[in-house]
Write a protein that holds these residues in place. Sequence first.
Motif, mmCIF file in Angstrom:
data_model
loop_
_atom_site.group_PDB
_atom_site.id
_atom_site.type_symbol
_atom_site.label_atom_id
_atom_site.label_comp_id
_atom_site.label_asym_id
_atom_site.label_seq_id
_atom_site.Cartn_x
_atom_site.Cartn_y
_atom_site.Cartn_z
ATOM 1 N N SER A 15 0.863 -1.186 0.000
ATOM 2 C CA SER A 15 0.000 0.000 0.000
ATOM 3 C C SER A 15 0.891 1.225 0.000
ATOM 4 O O SER A 15 1.752 1.374 0.883
ATOM 5 C CB SER A 15 -0.903 -0.013 1.235
ATOM 6 O OG SER A 15 -1.755 -1.135 1.220
ATOM 7 N N PHE A 39 -2.079 9.013 9.855
ATOM 8 C CA PHE A 39 -2.272 7.572 9.659
ATOM 9 C C PHE A 39 -1.666 6.774 10.813
ATOM 10 O O PHE A 39 -2.224 5.746 11.228
ATOM 11 C CB PHE A 39 -1.677 7.127 8.326
ATOM 12 C CG PHE A 39 -2.551 7.409 7.135
ATOM 13 C CD1 PHE A 39 -3.791 6.803 7.006
ATOM 14 C CD2 PHE A 39 -2.137 8.293 6.138
ATOM 15 C CE1 PHE A 39 -4.609 7.054 5.909
ATOM 16 C CE2 PHE A 39 -2.944 8.546 5.034
ATOM 17 C CZ PHE A 39 -4.192 7.932 4.928
ATOM 18 N N LEU A 44 -1.729 2.631 12.278
ATOM 19 C CA LEU A 44 -1.024 2.009 11.158
ATOM 20 C C LEU A 44 0.485 2.165 11.313
ATOM 21 O O LEU A 44 0.970 3.176 11.846
ATOM 22 C CB LEU A 44 -1.458 2.649 9.835
ATOM 23 C CG LEU A 44 -2.937 2.537 9.455
ATOM 24 C CD1 LEU A 44 -3.177 3.220 8.115
ATOM 25 C CD2 LEU A 44 -3.379 1.079 9.395
ATOM 26 N N VAL A 46 3.527 3.190 9.530
ATOM 27 C CA VAL A 46 3.793 3.999 8.343
ATOM 28 C C VAL A 46 5.293 4.010 8.069
ATOM 29 O O VAL A 46 6.098 4.294 8.966
ATOM 30 C CB VAL A 46 3.278 5.441 8.530
ATOM 31 C CG1 VAL A 46 3.556 6.277 7.286
ATOM 32 C CG2 VAL A 46 1.785 5.438 8.854
ATOM 33 N N ASP A 94 2.143 -0.995 7.027
ATOM 34 C CA ASP A 94 0.756 -0.986 6.560
ATOM 35 C C ASP A 94 0.582 0.007 5.414
ATOM 36 O O ASP A 94 -0.310 -0.152 4.580
ATOM 37 C CB ASP A 94 -0.187 -0.591 7.711
ATOM 38 C CG ASP A 94 -0.125 -1.564 8.865
ATOM 39 O OD1 ASP A 94 -0.276 -2.772 8.630
ATOM 40 O OD2 ASP A 94 0.094 -1.112 10.010
ATOM 41 N N LEU A 95 1.435 1.025 5.414
ATOM 42 C CA LEU A 95 1.340 2.081 4.408
ATOM 43 C C LEU A 95 2.705 2.707 4.200
ATOM 44 O O LEU A 95 3.399 3.044 5.172
ATOM 45 C CB LEU A 95 0.346 3.159 4.876
ATOM 46 C CG LEU A 95 0.235 4.421 4.016
ATOM 47 C CD1 LEU A 95 -0.309 4.086 2.641
ATOM 48 C CD2 LEU A 95 -0.644 5.459 4.706
ATOM 49 N N LEU A 231 -9.216 10.677 4.476
ATOM 50 C CA LEU A 231 -8.156 9.691 4.690
ATOM 51 C C LEU A 231 -8.571 8.291 4.247
ATOM 52 O O LEU A 231 -7.740 7.519 3.765
ATOM 53 C CB LEU A 231 -7.743 9.678 6.165
ATOM 54 C CG LEU A 231 -7.107 10.963 6.709
ATOM 55 C CD1 LEU A 231 -6.745 10.794 8.183
ATOM 56 C CD2 LEU A 231 -5.862 11.350 5.915
ATOM 57 N N ASP A 232 -9.840 7.959 4.402
ATOM 58 C CA ASP A 232 -10.299 6.639 3.968
ATOM 59 C C ASP A 232 -10.152 6.479 2.457
ATOM 60 O O ASP A 232 -9.729 5.428 1.968
ATOM 61 C CB ASP A 232 -11.765 6.427 4.376
ATOM 62 C CG ASP A 232 -11.940 6.307 5.882
ATOM 63 O OD1 ASP A 232 -10.982 5.878 6.555
ATOM 64 O OD2 ASP A 232 -13.028 6.651 6.393
ATOM 65 N N MET A 235 -6.473 6.115 1.643
ATOM 66 C CA MET A 235 -5.986 4.779 1.982
ATOM 67 C C MET A 235 -6.444 3.768 0.941
ATOM 68 O O MET A 235 -5.687 2.850 0.569
ATOM 69 C CB MET A 235 -6.483 4.375 3.372
ATOM 70 C CG MET A 235 -5.842 3.090 3.895
ATOM 71 S SD MET A 235 -4.055 3.289 4.153
ATOM 72 C CE MET A 235 -3.559 1.577 4.384
ATOM 73 N N GLN A 239 -4.083 1.273 -1.195
ATOM 74 C CA GLN A 239 -4.265 -0.176 -1.169
ATOM 75 C C GLN A 239 -4.514 -0.753 -2.561
ATOM 76 O O GLN A 239 -4.243 -1.934 -2.800
ATOM 77 C CB GLN A 239 -5.421 -0.536 -0.241
ATOM 78 C CG GLN A 239 -5.102 -0.290 1.236
ATOM 79 C CD GLN A 239 -6.308 -0.493 2.133
ATOM 80 O OE1 GLN A 239 -7.453 -0.325 1.700
ATOM 81 N NE2 GLN A 239 -6.057 -0.865 3.381
#
Length: 476
Positions: A15, A39, A44, A46, A94-95, A231-232, A235, A239
């Motif tokens: 991601s 984030f 998460l 990062v 995760d990101l 932000l969703d 993200m 992803q």
Amino acid sequence: MNEEQKVEPTMKRRSRFVVAGTGSGSGKTTVTLGLMRAFAQRGLKVQGFKCGPDYIDPTYHAAVTGCPSHNLDSWMTSNDYLMDHFVQASEAADLSIIEGVMGLYDGKEPLGLTGSTAEIAILTDSPVLLVVDVRSMGRSAAAIVLGFQQLEPRVRIAAVIVNRCGSASHYETVKAAIEESCGIPVIGWLLRDNSLSIPERHLGLLPAIERGELEPLFNYAAERVAEGTDLDRLMAIAQAATPLQNPPVELGLLGQSIPIDTSPVIAVARDAAFNFYYTDNLELLVRAGARLIEFSPLRGEGVPEQADGLYLGGGFPEEFASVISRNLAFMEDLRAAADNGMPLYAECGGYMVLARSLTDRAGRQHEMAGIIPAHTVMLERRAALGYREVTAREDNLLLKQGEGLRGHEFHYSVMNYDNTQRSYAYDSKGRGGSQPEGYVRGNIMAAYAHIHLASYLPAASRLVEACRLYREQRLQ
């Protein structure tokens, strides 16, 4: 069959997105840090990356995310190495957020992408979040985004954040114009807010970060960015990035792994005065068989007793020259290491500390280690900036004669040598041509250039092997 099962075994899901600006000063660093912290506050992990050779922004990233940031430089390293490094360094995250450099298409060449944020976005197949400063404009913002969208079809601008809006209605105006003309979603905005300004890159910046003085700014940036950004949706864009494949990188050039009890120890000076290290340079030394131990000259520490080699990186020793000069244990250990033939490699700030003296901007002269027959003098104006391609003039700790490395040079000092015979480390080639640079004598090697070991992988093994040989002699 779920989505994860459809991915080929050799492919890696990562991601990720690139934060790019229309130019320097557009606000991409503020947006990057705000997003990283926002984030991270969501729980998460990062991972930060920085396009190009810069050291300051990765320091910000590390402070905001709690883990070391990595440089991605498409000129200093091969594309295969860059991709392998990115896939490996992002594995536990995760990101991954990749901060660009200058404007999206600004790089080493006027008509090419080499060294640009755009090239990194293409190589890593990452969606781009474009930060646009919309002060004093309305629909014209759409023309700017449209130009960036059409200049290079291989770059996918997936979303836009507009910065320095005058009001909510101003935001709605530019949002409508961009989305209608470009078909790109505007997913966030920031008001004009002087409180969001990242401090200028003054020489006291890194100590301020270490003391935690910028934490309120980081948290405020996260609050403002999260308040105005979907932000969703961002993200989801990250992803949806295409899975990546590890390219075949010949890391076997680093040599065989060495048992930990026989690994040579390389002491790395690490504090506010010595902190300019590419994360993967240190990782490559470990892969080549070294064990790294950090120490802090600013805290009064000397070279660790178990050291078989010494790595003095760049930084801001001129800001702490009096403290460094008063650390007699450090100075005496440096001289003893040089006298005993310990491998001693220094870059930029470390190079300056090996000289006989350092004259700061106030004209005060501070005694340094005296290993190199020269005197460092700080200037008010920058003395050098830019990429460098260095070629060894003779065999040294990193290279055989004629072999080369790539790196970057940035300093405000000059090195004035005494009237003694000098052996240069490199022929250093930049925009202004080629000239001899640095210093080499036995197992001592120092120069202004910050080299990237991944630009010629055998160099890491050469340094570790020199330290291993010194270790064997020391333990006899």
